[in-house]
Write an enzyme that holds these catalytic residues in place. Structure first.
Site, mmCIF file in Angstrom:
data_model
loop_
_atom_site.group_PDB
_atom_site.id
_atom_site.type_symbol
_atom_site.label_atom_id
_atom_site.label_comp_id
_atom_site.label_asym_id
_atom_site.label_seq_id
_atom_site.Cartn_x
_atom_site.Cartn_y
_atom_site.Cartn_z
ATOM 1 N N THR A 19 23.412 42.512 -3.141
ATOM 2 C CA THR A 19 24.666 41.894 -3.588
ATOM 3 C C THR A 19 25.877 42.713 -3.177
ATOM 4 O O THR A 19 26.900 42.152 -2.759
ATOM 5 C CB THR A 19 24.659 41.690 -5.118
ATOM 6 O OG1 THR A 19 23.513 40.915 -5.478
ATOM 7 C CG2 THR A 19 25.909 40.952 -5.566
ATOM 8 N N LYS A 40 24.102 31.783 -3.422
ATOM 9 C CA LYS A 40 22.986 32.507 -4.043
ATOM 10 C C LYS A 40 22.066 31.413 -4.574
ATOM 11 O O LYS A 40 22.178 30.977 -5.718
ATOM 12 C CB LYS A 40 23.496 33.403 -5.166
ATOM 13 C CG LYS A 40 22.383 34.129 -5.933
ATOM 14 C CD LYS A 40 21.968 35.406 -5.249
ATOM 15 C CE LYS A 40 20.915 36.131 -6.077
ATOM 16 N NZ LYS A 40 20.522 37.430 -5.487
ATOM 17 N N ASP A 55 25.389 37.848 -9.628
ATOM 18 C CA ASP A 55 25.463 37.969 -8.170
ATOM 19 C C ASP A 55 26.322 36.846 -7.591
ATOM 20 O O ASP A 55 27.181 37.084 -6.730
ATOM 21 C CB ASP A 55 24.062 37.903 -7.561
ATOM 22 C CG ASP A 55 23.198 39.085 -7.940
ATOM 23 O OD1 ASP A 55 23.722 40.050 -8.524
ATOM 24 O OD2 ASP A 55 21.987 39.039 -7.665
ATOM 25 N N GLU A 116 22.721 34.873 0.025
ATOM 26 C CA GLU A 116 21.975 36.033 -0.476
ATOM 27 C C GLU A 116 20.695 35.581 -1.146
ATOM 28 O O GLU A 116 20.697 34.710 -2.024
ATOM 29 C CB GLU A 116 22.816 36.828 -1.478
ATOM 30 C CG GLU A 116 22.081 38.079 -1.970
ATOM 31 C CD GLU A 116 22.733 38.728 -3.178
ATOM 32 O OE1 GLU A 116 22.015 39.428 -3.917
ATOM 33 O OE2 GLU A 116 23.944 38.522 -3.389
ATOM 34 N N GLY A 117 19.583 36.176 -0.744
ATOM 35 C CA GLY A 117 18.300 35.856 -1.334
ATOM 36 C C GLY A 117 18.105 36.541 -2.676
ATOM 37 O O GLY A 117 19.005 37.178 -3.227
ATOM 38 N N ALA A 118 16.896 36.408 -3.199
ATOM 39 C CA ALA A 118 16.516 37.052 -4.459
ATOM 40 C C ALA A 118 15.222 37.820 -4.214
ATOM 41 O O ALA A 118 14.278 37.284 -3.635
ATOM 42 C CB ALA A 118 16.321 36.008 -5.555
ATOM 43 N N GLY A 119 15.193 39.082 -4.644
ATOM 44 C CA GLY A 119 13.992 39.875 -4.431
ATOM 45 C C GLY A 119 13.729 40.125 -2.956
ATOM 46 O O GLY A 119 14.650 40.214 -2.148
ATOM 47 N N ASN A 176 20.856 51.553 2.548
ATOM 48 C CA ASN A 176 21.693 51.826 1.385
ATOM 49 C C ASN A 176 21.057 52.954 0.578
ATOM 50 O O ASN A 176 19.844 52.958 0.348
ATOM 51 C CB ASN A 176 21.779 50.539 0.538
ATOM 52 C CG ASN A 176 22.699 50.689 -0.649
ATOM 53 O OD1 ASN A 176 23.749 51.300 -0.562
ATOM 54 N ND2 ASN A 176 22.314 50.118 -1.771
#
Length: 248
Positions: A19, A40, A55, A116-119, A176
């Site tokens: 995110t 999202k 998010d 944006e994806g999830a997981g 990151n």
């Protein structure tokens, strides 16, 4: 074709910074005059009254859009579980066609869409489909967010392999720092992760973005700062160059 312009941001795992990377990327694209939509498709562990902290809410704030939350994030569940489990807990079913219908409307409205994806890549969304299936259906190139530390190499290379099995385009890996590198060993782990992935990934490896201990208390300010950082600017350039190349 509008539907090919943009990027799908996925991660090597949950909690790797998708995110913050997506928000900073959106800000960077907006700052260069792009018309940017955000999406999202599925978000878990979230309540409607917490929109600004979700998010989807953060993506919308970064883009400065006033699209309805149902358009940006059609499936939202309170249970902090994988999408399939969170939906089942509410007696609901996530429909890919519904996600596509919302996405296509956004793609027709903006010159670029950041999804944006999830997981991670193989997290289950429906009974017989997962995040990788959704990425393939949407058809956007992928930006992969990974950890710049111990375990980051294996997770990133496995995810890249999974994407390549489906012949999905990857524009870059962005690393990151999810924990502070306070010891010499941690700093060496971070540096070696970056160096080895640059040798083996086969795509641009950007970053790492530095660890941000107070991100939650100043999300907007952190996003503005990161939007002007070299890794995010490089990612924005790659995303837009790929979009122009596909539409040309």
């Amino acid at each position: 074709m509008a539907a090919t312009k943009g990027v799908f941001v996925t991660g090597t795992d949950t909690g790797v910074g998708k995110t913050v990377v997506s928000s900073a990327l959106v800000r960077s694209l907006v700052q260069t005059g792009r018309s940017v939509g955000v999406m999202k498709p599925v978000e878990t562990g979230v309540f409607l009254e917490q929109l600004s902290e979700s998010d989807a809410g953060r993506l919308m704030a970064a883009a400065g859009v006033d699209d309805g939350i149902e358009e940006v994030s059609p499936y939202r569940f309170p249970a902090p579980l994988a999408p399939l489990a969170a939906a089942s807990a509410q007696g609901r079913v996530i429909e890919m066609q519904e996600i596509m219908r919302r996405y296509e409307r956004l793609a027709a409205r903006y010159s670029c869409v950041v999804v944006e994806g999830a997981g991670g890549l193989l997290v289950p969304i429906g009974k017989d489909w997962d995040m990788r299936d959704l990425i393939g259906r949407i058809g956007l190139p992928v930006a992969l967010v990974g950890r710049a530390g111990l375990g980051g190499i294996n997770h990133a290379l496995l995810t890249l392999e999974g994407l390549r099995q489906r012949r999905l385009t990857v524009v870059a890996v962005l690393l990151n720092e999810t924990v502070p590198s306070t010891t010499t060993a941690q700093q060496e782990q971070c540096a070696s992760t970056v160096a080895l992935l640059r040798e083996r990934a086969g795509v641009p490896v950007l970053g790492p973005l530095p660890y941000r201990p107070h991100l939650g208390s100043d999300w907007s300010g952190a996003g503005e700062t990161l939007a002007q950082s070299s890794p995010i600017r490089e990612l924005a350039d790659l995303v837009w160059a790929n979009a122009v190349g596909r539409s040309g």
